[in-house]
Write an enzyme that holds these catalytic residues in place. Structure first.
Site, PDB file in Angstrom:
ATOM      1  N   ASP A   7       8.894   0.668  -1.444  1.00 62.04           N
ATOM      2  CA  ASP A   7      10.318   0.840  -1.146  1.00 62.04           C
ATOM      3  C   ASP A   7      11.050   0.647  -2.467  1.00 62.04           C
ATOM      4  O   ASP A   7      11.331  -0.478  -2.876  1.00 62.04           O
ATOM      5  CB  ASP A   7      10.773  -0.192  -0.109  1.00 62.04           C
ATOM      6  CG  ASP A   7      12.259  -0.088   0.199  1.00 62.04           C
ATOM      7  OD1 ASP A   7      12.818   1.020   0.089  1.00 62.04           O
ATOM      8  OD2 ASP A   7      12.859  -1.125   0.549  1.00 62.04           O
ATOM      9  N   GLU A  69       9.381   5.773  -0.187  1.00 66.83           N
ATOM     10  CA  GLU A  69      10.586   6.190   0.521  1.00 66.83           C
ATOM     11  C   GLU A  69      11.345   7.223  -0.292  1.00 66.83           C
ATOM     12  O   GLU A  69      11.488   7.092  -1.508  1.00 66.83           O
ATOM     13  CB  GLU A  69      11.492   4.990   0.798  1.00 66.83           C
ATOM     14  CG  GLU A  69      12.685   5.350   1.667  1.00 66.83           C
ATOM     15  CD  GLU A  69      13.500   4.140   2.079  1.00 66.83           C
ATOM     16  OE1 GLU A  69      14.726   4.197   1.910  1.00 66.83           O
ATOM     17  OE2 GLU A  69      12.904   3.161   2.554  1.00 66.83           O
ATOM     18  N   ASP A 141      12.680  -5.958   1.966  1.00 71.05           N
ATOM     19  CA  ASP A 141      12.100  -4.919   1.099  1.00 71.05           C
ATOM     20  C   ASP A 141      10.604  -4.773   1.352  1.00 71.05           C
ATOM     21  O   ASP A 141      10.076  -3.658   1.396  1.00 71.05           O
ATOM     22  CB  ASP A 141      12.369  -5.241  -0.374  1.00 71.05           C
ATOM     23  CG  ASP A 141      13.855  -5.208  -0.706  1.00 71.05           C
ATOM     24  OD1 ASP A 141      14.491  -4.169  -0.450  1.00 71.05           O
ATOM     25  OD2 ASP A 141      14.369  -6.218  -1.203  1.00 71.05           O
TER      26      ASP A 141
END
Length: 182
Positions: A7, A69, A141
């Site tokens: 991420d 992502e 996260d």
């Protein structure tokens, strides 16, 4: 298959490593890579920190695949550009380690993990905890990164089933004839 989820973020990048054997998922590791607060004005140093951190994760956990992502467009274009550079440093580290990189949107990850795309951070954390049978909630996260790895474990299995079901090459339904599709 061992999957490293990322991420990306310029200040904090989440990571998560899971192992998938069929439908079984096993948690291996998760955490964050933080760029130094003192390097706030030094973008190249922060990008190097991300690159080095992802490279170290690849060496330590020897993943077979990675999931990252896809960046969404912020209201602030400068923030989007900075996030894109952080994402680029992460992807560069992954491909330097010869890993295939799958990309998923936050919406796709939330649907795969929580069942709907409007899931908030607490819901994603709780579902990741449940799916991986963790003793506590992962950080936000790290939970997103683990969610990306889980998404790829499910999506990767579906893609593999499609590939073994038959030829998956794209075919045209029509042929071009004199500038028209017939």
């Amino acid at each position: 298959m061992r999957i490293l989820g990322i991420d990306p973020g310029l200040q904090t990048t989440g990571f998560g490593v899971v192992e998938a054997q069929g439908h079984q998922l096993r948690y291996l590791a998760s955490g964050t890579i933080r760029t130094h607060a003192g390097a706030v004005g030094n973008l190249p140093a922060r990008l190097k920190t991300l690159f080095d951190g992802i490279s170290e994760l690849c060496e330590r956990y020897q993943p077979d695949a990675s999931a990252v992502e896809i960046v969404f467009v912020n209201v602030n274009p400068q923030s989007t550009l900075l996030l894109g550079q952080a994402r680029g440093a992460c992807i560069t580290a992954l491909v330097t380690a010869n890993l295939p990189v799958a990309e998923y949107t936050a919406l796709q990850m939330k649907r795969a993990v929580a069942g709907h795309g409007r899931a908030g951070k607490p819901e994603v954390q709780a579902m990741v905890q449940r799916l991986l049978q963790l003793p506590g909630l992962p950080g936000t996260d790290a939970a997103d990164a683990l969610g990306l790895a889980i998404t790829h474990a499910h999506a990767g299995a579906a893609v593999a089933r499609l590939a073994t079901a038959g030829d998956t090459t794209r075919r045209s339904t029509g042929a071009w004839r004199a500038g028209r599709v017939g």
